[in-house]
Design an enzyme around this catalytic site. Structure first.
Site, PDB file in Angstrom:
ATOM      1  N   HIS B 142      -5.683   6.064 -10.766  1.00  0.00           N
ATOM      2  CA  HIS B 142      -4.776   5.692  -9.749  1.00  0.00           C
ATOM      3  C   HIS B 142      -5.037   4.380  -8.982  1.00  0.00           C
ATOM      4  CE1 HIS B 142      -1.350   5.542  -6.888  1.00  0.00           C
ATOM      5  NE2 HIS B 142      -2.314   5.722  -6.025  1.00  0.00           N
ATOM      6  N   GLN B 249       5.816  -0.531   1.458  1.00  0.00           N
ATOM      7  CA  GLN B 249       4.508  -0.646   1.149  1.00  0.00           C
ATOM      8  C   GLN B 249       4.015  -1.966   0.982  1.00  0.00           C
ATOM      9  OE1 GLN B 249       3.007   2.461  -1.439  1.00  0.00           O
ATOM     10  NE2 GLN B 249       0.766   1.920  -1.043  1.00  0.00           N
TER      11      GLN B 249
END
Lengths: 426, 426
Positions: B142, B249
């Protein structure tokens, strides 16, 4: 409800020291252990702590709708959740009870003995159980200084900074009241020129001169708080020392922000000064450089003129004031911070704490951290005893102080004093 | 104390559905509202919820030292604070009471009617009051994928990543249990090629497939938890959906990390599966690429083989499983995370929650977020109904599931299911 408690002409029948931070116009709220080891909510006038739990049991708040145990708690969370009308009623009533013209309590020696404590008889506790703690980064001078040192001299301020009050979530569990010592933390850091980190005590232990506001339960999940309503959800403010390990921070902060460089300890002044008490000291903050998105617009005086200072006291030595700043330098005000924090629907609870970020002023004498004062360790700060400091040393005590003053009244925060102990040995 | 409750040969006198996540070997802990609107701590076997508060009042735990009201609480925090010996005693006793060979409760119809509930009679609550919530970033796959998309294809993994379990503090107040819908958040985002941000609903709403562990009160301020002791401070685990607004974000995260892109809502599965129940499913995690600093070294099987999946269910439509991953892919294990988190003296309390970060596997079918599955929106994900998804749409329900299975027993987490509602209108 009126702010009768703020009446600057009011005198009290208590003896007050000169120039106290806690005149009868302040009436802050805190939590303390009494001489009988009972925990209670209280207030402070001059150098007396006043047991509000005992005053309530004695019937002195009978005209205010309060539950029986509202002050017999180990935190202010439930009292704060009762809302602004209750806070104001209690502050007004305390002002009335200690008013020089009022004999009601003054003439009852037994009750006076029950509710009044000298400061050496009590031990201050955390005033709230902090559910969530957020640290903003709202001083333009500080963000610029740090950006120059950590990143890029030319593009110190990142593009988002002028458009939103940038902040991050901090650690609630390590927030302690004034007087609790904190060990020098150990952790990872990258030596200059090295490829691999080493483990050991921080060599760049710093304070950050901040203030924090405490909220009441306000919105529900999904509901923003508009900037024009934000102040009604702010109970009050404290001084906040956001201790930082700069070497850890520099190594760890990308891409997810500060973590172990911050969460080993933060310290607050134990008396929460209400926003109501600060009313006479409202000022406008700096004008926005960029046009703000509508949800961040505020009108009028949303900042406060609060003089701040930091002193370092070496072990067994005299303290030296090393910086003087002011809360009014903050580029983003508390209403903007709270509006931004909740614009996505993030819920805020009673007892949550939101810190300002380091409050640096425009001149080098007003910078709010050792990192800035010593410019990354390159310009040592002189102490009165002839010693120098680049960062904080073991057994140094760091003391933050703050107060507001006009020609009529002084409203202060007292201090948050934190001694740094050597690395913890198990 | 033995883990008798784990005996794979044990059968229960309750009727269980085939392939249940909650056989008598699981015995997780949760908090629910009963049909009489009483809040209690309970456990689950098959599709029955069991009221532990009522069982205790009826005397079934008389041989375990427990306070009278330990289960009559709105959170597990106090029970968890009692420590591992208590958790184990209670799990062992529940296993004994529902053992097919034990008539004690089985033969008492009145008591059975008092303590047993079908799932449609109860409403699951948050199992703990989360003091502090930390989100790690511990899947190498990730972190690499996000690094490639957000930063630099060539240097996707930042230098610190292989040396420490990087994490950040998240927001406790917006963690909700399965079933609570969450509104699409609004906020700031920078349109492609623009210099100035705009305000509006996120267009890049994402899930993150995570798990979280719940701690007991452990260390004091200043005291690290060694990695070899860390597991004794971990009560159990839940599925964790860290909803994220990628456009917010990306605009906000430098330099202080995720904030409004995350704190509008996170969701957990409501039953905490104990670390004890997961014991048969221990595996070793990936071998460290770099030599670890000593405080991060762990020995033996510190990870768990937990099969994970995510499904999207469009409004009134059939659900489509869009990814399958496994907890065992995590590069950093929970012992390392807890040792790192506390190495600087940061205190951990009962009920604190630490999430893993997105659990992405090595192949594109095992990625743990839409950001990765659709590779930044460039490769839409196909649903069974013929629709495509780049990110989550209004009225989609996101469902995370997880379970462990060997030839003897299946221990599961149930699910965390979260419907996304349109933007909140006041």
């Amino acid at each position: 409800m009126s702010l009768k408690a703020n009446d600057p002409s009011r005198k009290t029948w208590l003896d007050l020291p000169d120039n106290t931070d806690f005149p009868i116009q302040n009436i802050p709220f805190g939590v303390f252990l009494t001489r009988d080891d009972i925990i209670t909510i209280g207030t402070r006038i001059g150098d007396f702590a006043i047991d509000l739990g005992a005053l309530h049991q004695l019937g002195y708040f009978k005209d205010i709708p309060l539950t029986d145990d509202i002050f017999l708690q180990d935190s202010l969370n439930d009292f704060i959740a009762d809302g602004r009308k209750t806070w104001r009623s209690v502050r007004n009533r305390v002002a009335e009870l200690f008013d020089a013209k009022n004999d009601e309590l003054k003439s009852n020696q037994k009750d006076r003995d029950t509710v009044l404590f000298t400061l050496d008889e009590i031990e201050m506790q955390m005033p709230v159980q902090v559910g969530d703690y957020t640290d903003f980064y709202s001083s333009k001078e500080h963000a610029t200084n740090v950006g120059k040192m950590f990143r890029d001299e030319e593009n110190a301020l990142l593009p988002n900074w002028l458009h939103a009050p940038i902040g991050y979530h901090g650690r609630s569990s390590s927030i302690v009241p004034s007087g609790i010592p904190i060990h020098r933390p150990q952790g990872q850091k990258l030596p200059k020129g090295a490829d691999e980190p080493i483990f050991g005590p921080t060599r760049h232990l710093d304070f950050e001169l901040e203030m924090a506001f405490v909220t009441t339960a306000s919105n529900h999940l999904g509901e923003p708080i508009p900037s024009e309503d934000a102040e009604s959800y702010i109970f009050g403010m404290v001084l906040f020392n956001d201790l930082s390990a700069r070497d850890f921070q520099k190594w760890e902060y990308q891409p997810l922000g500060p973590f172990l460089g911050k969460n080993f300890g933060s310290a607050i002044s134990p008396w929460i000064v209400t926003l109501d008490a600060l009313e006479p000291f409202r000022v406008e903050g700096p004008k926005p450089v960029k046009k703000l998105l509508p949800y961040l617009e505020t009108k009028g005086k949303k900042s406060f003129d609060i003089s701040l200072s930091v002193a370092i006291k070496p072990d067994n030595g005299e303290e030296s004031v090393i910086t003087k700043s002011n809360f009014k330098y903050m580029y983003w005000n508390m209403s903007q911070q709270l509006a931004h924090h909740t614009v996505n629907g993030c819920p805020v609870n009673s007892g949550d704490m939101m810190a300002s970020g380091t409050i640096s002023g425009p001149t080098p004498e007003s910078y709010g951290s050792m990192l800035e004062l010593s410019w990354g360790g390159s310009k040592p700060v002189k102490l009165k005893n002839g010693q120098e400091r680049r960062y904080i040393e073991d057994n140094d005590t760091v003391i933050l102080r703050g107060y507001c003053q006009n020609h009529e009244v002084r409203i202060g925060f007292g201090e948050v004093s934190t001694k740094i102990l050597p690395v913890f040995k198990s």
